[in-house]
Design an enzyme around this catalytic site. Structure first.
Site: not given
Ligand code: PNS
Length: 161
Positions: A18, A42, A91, A129
């Site tokens: 990030h 979530k 990515r 993450s």
């Protein structure tokens, strides 16, 4: 005219991938607003306040970057803060499908905001993450994946070491 970009995400927690993207985007746009999504189905590991605090720490030396949190529709938030660009990182090809769908939906929702995809350094192309949290939880080393402050917070949150 100044180009203002928003870099939205969960940042639970912020990773070096990030940060790489924040630095690249800060060099491209006049103003970059890193926006932490605060309401989410979530439950995140870190609260929106904690995630924003960790981001504040990493953008401290970048004069044209600020951190905030948002809820509701991203395009509404972008319009509200005067951002004409949404920055998202890709990515690998696996990210593309989801990102394409979101970008096209956002374009449908607002014609005032354009999505720009950025590529992080190849060395971060495997970093997420989610994996960082899993590795930390299972006792593996996350050094080099997240800033030292985030590593410390992660270990204390997971009550390890
Ligand atoms: O880091 P993430 O979890 O991949 O970020 C996803 C995020 C925050 C960009 C996305 O969930 C989002 O924009 N949420 C806000 C609600 C919204 O606008 N939903 C419609 C998207 S087309």
């Amino acid at each position: 005219m100044e180009t203002r970009a928003v870099y939205p995400g969960s940042f639970d927690p912020v990773t070096n991938g990030h940060i790489d993207l924040i630095q690249r985007s800060a060099a491209l746009f006049d103003k970059l607003i890193v926006a932490v999504l605060s309401n989410r189905g979530k439950t995140p590991l870190f609260s929106a306040e904690e995630r924003a605090e960790m981001l504040e720490e990493v953008v401290r030396d970048l004069k044209n970057v600020s951190v905030t949190s948002f809820d509701g529709l991203l395009v509404d938030f972008a319009e509200k803060i005067g951002a004409s660009v949404i920055v998202r990182g890709i990515r690998a090809v696996s990210d593309y499908e989801y990102e394409l769908q979101m970008a096209l939906m956002n374009r449908r929702l607002s014609s005032k905001v354009e999505t720009v995809f950025m590529l992080p350094a190849e060395s971060y192309s495997f970093l997420s993450s989610k994996l960082v949290k899993e590795i930390a939880q299972l006792g593996g080393s996350i050094r080099g994946f997240v800033p030292a402050d985030v590593e410390k917070r992660l270990c204390s949150k997971l009550r390890i070491k």
